[in-house]
Design a protein around this motif. Structure first.
Motif, PDB file in Angstrom:
ATOM      1  N   ILE A 179       0.846  -1.198   0.000  1.00  0.00           N
ATOM      2  CA  ILE A 179       0.000   0.000   0.000  1.00  0.00           C
ATOM      3  C   ILE A 179       0.880   1.245   0.000  1.00  0.00           C
ATOM      4  O   ILE A 179       1.787   1.378   0.823  1.00  0.00           O
ATOM      5  N   LYS A 180       0.599   2.152  -0.915  1.00  0.00           N
ATOM      6  CA  LYS A 180       1.305   3.427  -0.945  1.00  0.00           C
ATOM      7  C   LYS A 180       0.945   4.249   0.294  1.00  0.00           C
ATOM      8  O   LYS A 180      -0.177   4.160   0.804  1.00  0.00           O
ATOM      9  N   TYR A 181       1.900   5.054   0.773  1.00  0.00           N
ATOM     10  CA  TYR A 181       1.692   5.814   2.005  1.00  0.00           C
ATOM     11  C   TYR A 181       0.386   6.604   1.999  1.00  0.00           C
ATOM     12  O   TYR A 181      -0.383   6.577   2.972  1.00  0.00           O
ATOM     13  N   THR A 182       0.112   7.345   0.911  1.00  0.00           N
ATOM     14  CA  THR A 182      -1.090   8.180   0.893  1.00  0.00           C
ATOM     15  C   THR A 182      -2.361   7.342   0.975  1.00  0.00           C
ATOM     16  O   THR A 182      -3.346   7.762   1.578  1.00  0.00           O
ATOM     17  N   ASP A 183      -2.338   6.132   0.369  1.00  0.00           N
ATOM     18  CA  ASP A 183      -3.496   5.239   0.481  1.00  0.00           C
ATOM     19  C   ASP A 183      -3.624   4.686   1.896  1.00  0.00           C
ATOM     20  O   ASP A 183      -4.733   4.541   2.429  1.00  0.00           O
ATOM     21  N   ALA A 184      -2.492   4.402   2.519  1.00  0.00           N
ATOM     22  CA  ALA A 184      -2.514   3.914   3.897  1.00  0.00           C
ATOM     23  C   ALA A 184      -3.041   4.985   4.846  1.00  0.00           C
ATOM     24  O   ALA A 184      -3.790   4.684   5.790  1.00  0.00           O
TER      25      ALA A 184
END
Length: 497
Positions: A99-104
């Protein structure tokens, strides 16, 4: 499915764990009972201290051997990809969710009554102000800022409870669309990130899309002084989706209209319509008063969510004290030191509007001091698109020093704009502006030193007791101020020896 993995016994591995936002999310997850580890480069960041204090283990290299089947989820900084990062490639081989940071961050926000703070300018400081205000009012919230907040002990997080979540959210590449807001603060909308948003309309529409994520009964708190934010608010109001629209600012109506403002004894003194109190702040600029008004609007909303009609007298006094003692964040009108009668500051301002308001604010706070500015523009695309605006935004500086443009790896610029062109265009404008400093009329001077190191010796000769020197921009000229501070401390030590 990803939401189900956010549970106390999850093992989360962070790639790029030293990054400000990534480290902050790792800290929040660690404090919630998750097992956390990660990796990054060996370069030392301020987050190294935070990770070590928390006892979060991390590698200072990237190796496939760090990834195993015990890991439930990998969260990674957008700076990395599976094509070049062996840990991401190994996680894919093992079918570990990535998971990409912004999605997390969006997944994390869905667990709370969440507020996203957005805007081209002001979102970092506004988020930090919201943090100190909810702490003062006793609101059980978690706060995540996109920089080290001096009022959070140099961290980017503040953990006051688990009911509300307040986070800085970024418009670049529409990253904020992963967030799940019940409330939004919108500080400003104007043309920026031209490598991704080629027109004003394209960036405006991204903010509109974000605001449309608000549920029925949600709140949009927006800056009435900013034309772009006002335009977005008008579009959302016309949607007629049951969103409460709350303006703040000098041009606002309602409870968060700034009704008075003055500068007295290096303090901004102001009041808002709905709170019977005179507030003070030690950081310069009308724009900081706007940021404070946004924070007052949010804390008032959250207090009402807690069942109160409004802030009580004790909360108002606590909020007042918090604002007067607010120190801001790293690289936002940050005073890094004083030596030989010279104040040394650093600020991240890199857009013409932010630069103009920052320098105006400093000049208003310190009208008798000469203001010397070192500026390194960030990205060729922004410099080219806003070249005219840049040339007019430095008029409050008595001496301007320009450097080469600090390039971004993400842009593909093939035009002809460079640091010297920015210098020449600004010098032409400033040559027609005469400034008053300590009662004398003088031409405003403008210089160009391609490398920041080239400016050190000339500045040692230029700077005098009573001056303010500020490194400005999102480039890497900030060490110049640190080096000058060290030099003048040594000079001061000799003088007083």
């Amino acid at each position: 499915m990803a939401q189900e993995m956010i549970k106390p016994n999850s093992f989360v591995y962070f790639i790029g764990i030293k990054g400000t936002g990534v480290c902050a999310l790792a800290e929040l997850m660690f404090n919630s009972g998750m097992k956390v580890s990660g990796s990054d480069t060996p370069e030392e960041f301020y987050t190294d201290v935070i990770l070590k204090e928390l006892g979060i283990p991390y590698h200072e290299d990237f190796s496939a051997s760090h990834i195993n089947s015990e890991i439930d989820m990998v969260i990674y900084s957008a700076a990395y990809s599976a094509d070049s990062n062996p840990e991401l490639a190994r996680a894919q081989e093992l079918n570990i969710p990535i998971i990409k940071y912004t999605d997390a961050l969006g997944i994390w926000s869905a667990r709370f009554d969440s507020t996203g703070i957005c805007g081209v300018h002001g979102k970092t400081t506004t988020t930090a102000i919201c943090g100190i205000l909810v702490r003062a009012a006793g609101v059980p919230a978690q706060i995540l800022v996109g920089s080290a907040a001096l009022d959070f002990g140099g961290r980017s997080t503040l953990n006051l409870g688990d009911k509300y979540f307040i986070a800085e959210t970024c418009e670049y590449r529409r990253h904020f669309l992963s967030f799940c807001p019940k409330r939004l603060i919108l500080t400003s909308v104007e043309s920026d990130h031209q490598d991704y948003f080629p027109t004003y309309e394209s960036i405006r529409d991204a903010f509109v899309e974000y605001c449309r994520l608000l549920p029925e009964g949600g709140q949009l708190i927006y800056c009435a002084d900013d034309p772009g934010a006002s335009e977005v608010a008008a579009i959302i109001k016309n949607d007629n989706r049951g969103i409460e629209i709350i303006p703040y600012g000098f041009l606002a109506s309602g409870s968060f209209k700034v009704t008075s403002y003055s500068v007295n004894n290096e303090r901004a003194v102001f009041s808002v319509a709905g709170i019977q109190c005179e507030f003070k702040m030690r950081i310069p600029g009308r724009h900081q008063v706007l940021n404070a008004a946004a924070g007052l609007a949010l804390v008032s909303s959250l207090v009402k969510s807690e069942g109160a009609l409004s802030l009580n007298n004790e909360q108002i006094q606590s909020v007042k004290d918090a604002l007067e003692n607010f120190k801001s964040t790293k690289r936002r009108s940050e005073i890094i030191g004083e030596a030989n009668g010279i104040i040394f500051m650093d600020d991240y301002g890199h857009h013409p509007t932010a630069i103009k308001t920052t320098l105006e604010g400093i000049k208003t706070f310190y009208p008798e001091r000469r203001l010397i500015v070192s500026f390194m523009s960030h990205t060729y695309t922004r410099t080219a698109a806003l070249l005219n605006e840049f040339s007019f935004c430095f008029n409050d500086a008595d001496i301007m020093i320009f450097h080469k443009i600090y390039a971004s790896a993400r842009e593909n610029y093939k035009g002809g704009v460079n640091g010297e062109i920015l210098f020449e265009k600004t010098a032409a404008v400033r040559g027609t502006v005469r400034g008053t400093v300590r009662g004398t009329i003088q031409e405003k001077e403008t210089f160009y030193y391609h490398e920041i190191e080239e400016a050190f010796i000339p500045l040692c000769e230029m700077l005098k007791p009573g001056d303010i020197f500020i490194t400005l921009g999102a480039g890497n000229n900030w060490p110049l101020g640190v080096k000058l501070l060290s030099f003048f401390k040594s000079v001061s030590g000799v003088n007083h020896g």
